[in-house]
Motif scaffolding. Sequence first.
Motif, PDB file in Angstrom:
ATOM      1  N   LYS A   8       0.831  -1.205   0.000  1.00  0.00           N
ATOM      2  CA  LYS A   8       0.000   0.000   0.000  1.00  0.00           C
ATOM      3  C   LYS A   8       0.864   1.252   0.000  1.00  0.00           C
ATOM      4  O   LYS A   8       0.586   2.204  -0.723  1.00  0.00           O
ATOM      5  CB  LYS A   8      -0.930  -0.005   1.213  1.00  0.00           C
ATOM      6  N   ARG A   9       1.920   1.262   0.818  1.00  0.00           N
ATOM      7  CA  ARG A   9       2.795   2.432   0.872  1.00  0.00           C
ATOM      8  C   ARG A   9       3.503   2.647  -0.460  1.00  0.00           C
ATOM      9  O   ARG A   9       3.712   3.794  -0.868  1.00  0.00           O
ATOM     10  CB  ARG A   9       3.830   2.284   2.003  1.00  0.00           C
ATOM     11  N   ILE A  10       3.873   1.578  -1.152  1.00  0.00           N
ATOM     12  CA  ILE A  10       4.492   1.724  -2.471  1.00  0.00           C
ATOM     13  C   ILE A  10       3.476   2.304  -3.455  1.00  0.00           C
ATOM     14  O   ILE A  10       3.800   3.167  -4.268  1.00  0.00           O
ATOM     15  CB  ILE A  10       5.044   0.376  -2.973  1.00  0.00           C
ATOM     16  N   ARG A  11       2.236   1.849  -3.350  1.00  0.00           N
ATOM     17  CA  ARG A  11       1.174   2.303  -4.253  1.00  0.00           C
ATOM     18  C   ARG A  11       0.798   3.763  -4.021  1.00  0.00           C
ATOM     19  O   ARG A  11       0.636   4.522  -4.977  1.00  0.00           O
ATOM     20  CB  ARG A  11      -0.076   1.431  -4.065  1.00  0.00           C
ATOM     21  N   ILE A  12       0.610   4.151  -2.769  1.00  0.00           N
ATOM     22  CA  ILE A  12       0.065   5.490  -2.517  1.00  0.00           C
ATOM     23  C   ILE A  12       1.052   6.476  -1.902  1.00  0.00           C
ATOM     24  O   ILE A  12       0.777   7.668  -1.853  1.00  0.00           O
ATOM     25  CB  ILE A  12      -1.203   5.420  -1.635  1.00  0.00           C
ATOM     26  N   GLY A  13       2.180   5.998  -1.434  1.00  0.00           N
ATOM     27  CA  GLY A  13       3.164   6.887  -0.816  1.00  0.00           C
ATOM     28  C   GLY A  13       4.292   7.197  -1.782  1.00  0.00           C
ATOM     29  O   GLY A  13       4.262   6.836  -2.956  1.00  0.00           O
ATOM     30  N   ILE A  14       5.264   7.877  -1.274  1.00  0.00           N
ATOM     31  CA  ILE A  14       6.474   8.172  -2.052  1.00  0.00           C
ATOM     32  C   ILE A  14       7.458   7.043  -1.797  1.00  0.00           C
ATOM     33  O   ILE A  14       7.673   6.636  -0.661  1.00  0.00           O
ATOM     34  CB  ILE A  14       7.073   9.525  -1.632  1.00  0.00           C
ATOM     35  N   SER A  15       8.041   6.545  -2.861  1.00  0.00           N
ATOM     36  CA  SER A  15       9.028   5.472  -2.723  1.00  0.00           C
ATOM     37  C   SER A  15      10.032   5.568  -3.855  1.00  0.00           C
ATOM     38  O   SER A  15       9.796   6.237  -4.859  1.00  0.00           O
ATOM     39  CB  SER A  15       8.342   4.095  -2.734  1.00  0.00           C
ATOM     40  N   GLY A  16      11.155   4.910  -3.670  1.00  0.00           N
ATOM     41  CA  GLY A  16      12.170   4.874  -4.706  1.00  0.00           C
ATOM     42  C   GLY A  16      12.976   3.600  -4.591  1.00  0.00           C
ATOM     43  O   GLY A  16      13.062   3.000  -3.517  1.00  0.00           O
ATOM     44  N   GLN A  31       6.465   6.109   5.318  1.00  0.00           N
ATOM     45  CA  GLN A  31       5.458   5.603   6.248  1.00  0.00           C
ATOM     46  C   GLN A  31       4.149   6.358   6.044  1.00  0.00           C
ATOM     47  O   GLN A  31       4.111   7.382   5.343  1.00  0.00           O
ATOM     48  CB  GLN A  31       5.918   5.824   7.695  1.00  0.00           C
ATOM     49  N   ASP A  32       3.096   5.917   6.712  1.00  0.00           N
ATOM     50  CA  ASP A  32       1.815   6.604   6.602  1.00  0.00           C
ATOM     51  C   ASP A  32       1.839   7.994   7.229  1.00  0.00           C
ATOM     52  O   ASP A  32       1.010   8.839   6.905  1.00  0.00           O
ATOM     53  CB  ASP A  32       0.669   5.762   7.163  1.00  0.00           C
ATOM     54  N   ASP A  33       2.820   8.282   8.084  1.00  0.00           N
ATOM     55  CA  ASP A  33       2.960   9.638   8.634  1.00  0.00           C
ATOM     56  C   ASP A  33       3.882  10.509   7.781  1.00  0.00           C
ATOM     57  O   ASP A  33       4.145  11.656   8.109  1.00  0.00           O
ATOM     58  CB  ASP A  33       3.437   9.608  10.089  1.00  0.00           C
ATOM     59  N   GLY A  34       4.389   9.958   6.677  1.00  0.00           N
ATOM     60  CA  GLY A  34       5.256  10.697   5.770  1.00  0.00           C
ATOM     61  C   GLY A  34       6.739  10.512   6.015  1.00  0.00           C
ATOM     62  O   GLY A  34       7.570  10.991   5.239  1.00  0.00           O
TER      63      GLY A  34
END
Length: 102
Positions: A8-16, A31-34
Motif C-alpha cells: 500500500k505504501r508503495i502504491r500510494i506513498g512516495i518510494s524509490g 510511512q503513513d505519517d510521511g
Amino acid sequence: RTLEFIRKRIRIGISGGFFLKDSLISWCITQDDGAMAFLHTIDEFRKYGYAESVSKYVITEIRKQMKTPFLYIVKNNEKSLNLAKKLGFTLHNEVSWVEFGE
C-alpha cells in the motif's frame, strides 16, 4: 509491518528503488505519517552509494509535494545516523514509541 502495508505504501506513498538489470537492490518508502522508512540495500551491494542515491530521490519527491523530509532512526544505529547527516538531516527530537496490545 505487514506485506500488505508495504504494498500500500508503495502504491500510494512516495518510494524509490535502485535496480541493477532487473533486480531491485536498494529501496526506500515512506510511512503513513510521511517519514522516510524501510531504507535497505542488499548486503552485497552496500558501500556503493545506492542507499544515498535512493534517499536523495525520495527527498526530492517529498520536496516536490512541498513537504519536509524527515525520518526516525534508532539511537545507536550509527550507519543510518551517518547517512542521515551526510544527506543534511539534523537531530531534532528524541522519540519513544509505545505499542498497545490487542
